[in-house]
Write a protein that holds these residues in place. Sequence first.
Motif, PDB file in Angstrom:
ATOM      1  N   ALA A  82       0.836  -1.198   0.000  1.00 22.22           N
ATOM      2  CA  ALA A  82       0.000   0.000   0.000  1.00 22.22           C
ATOM      3  C   ALA A  82       0.872   1.250   0.000  1.00 22.22           C
ATOM      4  CB  ALA A  82      -0.924   0.004   1.208  1.00 22.22           C
ATOM      5  N   HIS A  83       0.345   2.293  -0.611  1.00 16.94           N
ATOM      6  CA  HIS A  83       1.018   3.589  -0.626  1.00 16.94           C
ATOM      7  C   HIS A  83      -0.015   4.670  -0.334  1.00 16.94           C
ATOM      8  CE1 HIS A  83       4.720   1.900  -2.222  1.00 16.94           C
ATOM      9  NE2 HIS A  83       4.079   1.373  -3.246  1.00 16.94           N
ATOM     10  N   THR A  84       0.504   5.824  -0.041  1.00 11.74           N
ATOM     11  CA  THR A  84      -0.380   6.977   0.118  1.00 11.74           C
ATOM     12  C   THR A  84       0.135   8.118  -0.751  1.00 11.74           C
ATOM     13  OG1 THR A  84       0.743   8.159   1.915  1.00 11.74           O
ATOM     14  CG2 THR A  84      -0.676   6.311   2.538  1.00 11.74           C
ATOM     15  N   CYS A 118       4.741   9.657   0.495  1.00 13.89           N
ATOM     16  CA  CYS A 118       4.047   8.469   0.974  1.00 13.89           C
ATOM     17  C   CYS A 118       4.297   8.334   2.465  1.00 13.89           C
ATOM     18  CB  CYS A 118       4.543   7.226   0.230  1.00 13.89           C
ATOM     19  SG  CYS A 118       3.810   5.697   0.831  1.00 13.89           S
ATOM     20  N   LEU A 120       3.926   5.817   4.235  1.00 15.05           N
ATOM     21  CA  LEU A 120       4.429   4.496   4.597  1.00 15.05           C
ATOM     22  C   LEU A 120       5.874   4.284   4.163  1.00 15.05           C
ATOM     23  CD1 LEU A 120       1.251   2.505   3.509  1.00 15.05           C
ATOM     24  CD2 LEU A 120       1.816   3.402   5.778  1.00 15.05           C
ATOM     25  N   HIS A 121       6.329   5.087   3.232  1.00 12.02           N
ATOM     26  CA  HIS A 121       7.694   4.947   2.732  1.00 12.02           C
ATOM     27  C   HIS A 121       8.276   6.350   2.604  1.00 12.02           C
ATOM     28  CE1 HIS A 121       5.280   1.536   1.129  1.00 12.02           C
ATOM     29  NE2 HIS A 121       6.291   0.837   1.634  1.00 12.02           N
ATOM     30  N   MET A 124       9.578   8.127  -0.734  1.00 16.08           N
ATOM     31  CA  MET A 124       8.725   8.346  -1.918  1.00 16.08           C
ATOM     32  C   MET A 124       8.205   9.782  -1.891  1.00 16.08           C
ATOM     33  SD  MET A 124       6.557   4.781  -2.036  1.00 16.08           S
ATOM     34  CE  MET A 124       5.544   5.404  -3.379  1.00 16.08           C
TER      35      MET A 124
HETATM   36 CU   LIG Z   1       4.507   3.939  -0.173  1.00 18.50          CU
END
Ligand SMILES: [Cu+2]
Length: 131
Positions: A82-84, A118, A120-121, A124
């Motif tokens: 998953a990404h945001t 992102c 979560l990462h 990014m």
């Molecule tokens: Cu991500």
Amino acid sequence: MSTLLIAATAACGSSADTDGSAPTSSASSSSGPSSTAASAGATPSTTTTSATAITIDAFAYTTPASVPPGAMVSVTNADAEAHTVTADDGGAFDVTILPGATAVFTAPTTPGSYAFSCLLHGNMHGVLVVQ
Ligand SMILES: [Cu+2]
């Protein structure tokens, strides 16, 4: 008898040469073609679509050059995680895209360059240009 003829000829002769035959022509002013401009305000609003899509692949964003203010932006996530797409400041937009899914958010209505990342990462990052 003779006086009447003289009078008639005299009158005729005196009044026959004064004016010409045709008066000034005044009937040639309504001949212009005046039937135009029937479709002036029929231009539809420009529909700019098919360019408001962000793709996430291999942990990287691919963004369009720009999107119109208030456009519906679709985000397709081709990764297995998953990404945001989250605006870095102001909370202009924040959407989570599940693996292999597509999410849609509304672009800001104020033109500008909106950096996003992102959640979560942390590596990014992208920029959404609204204009
Ligand atoms: Cu991500």
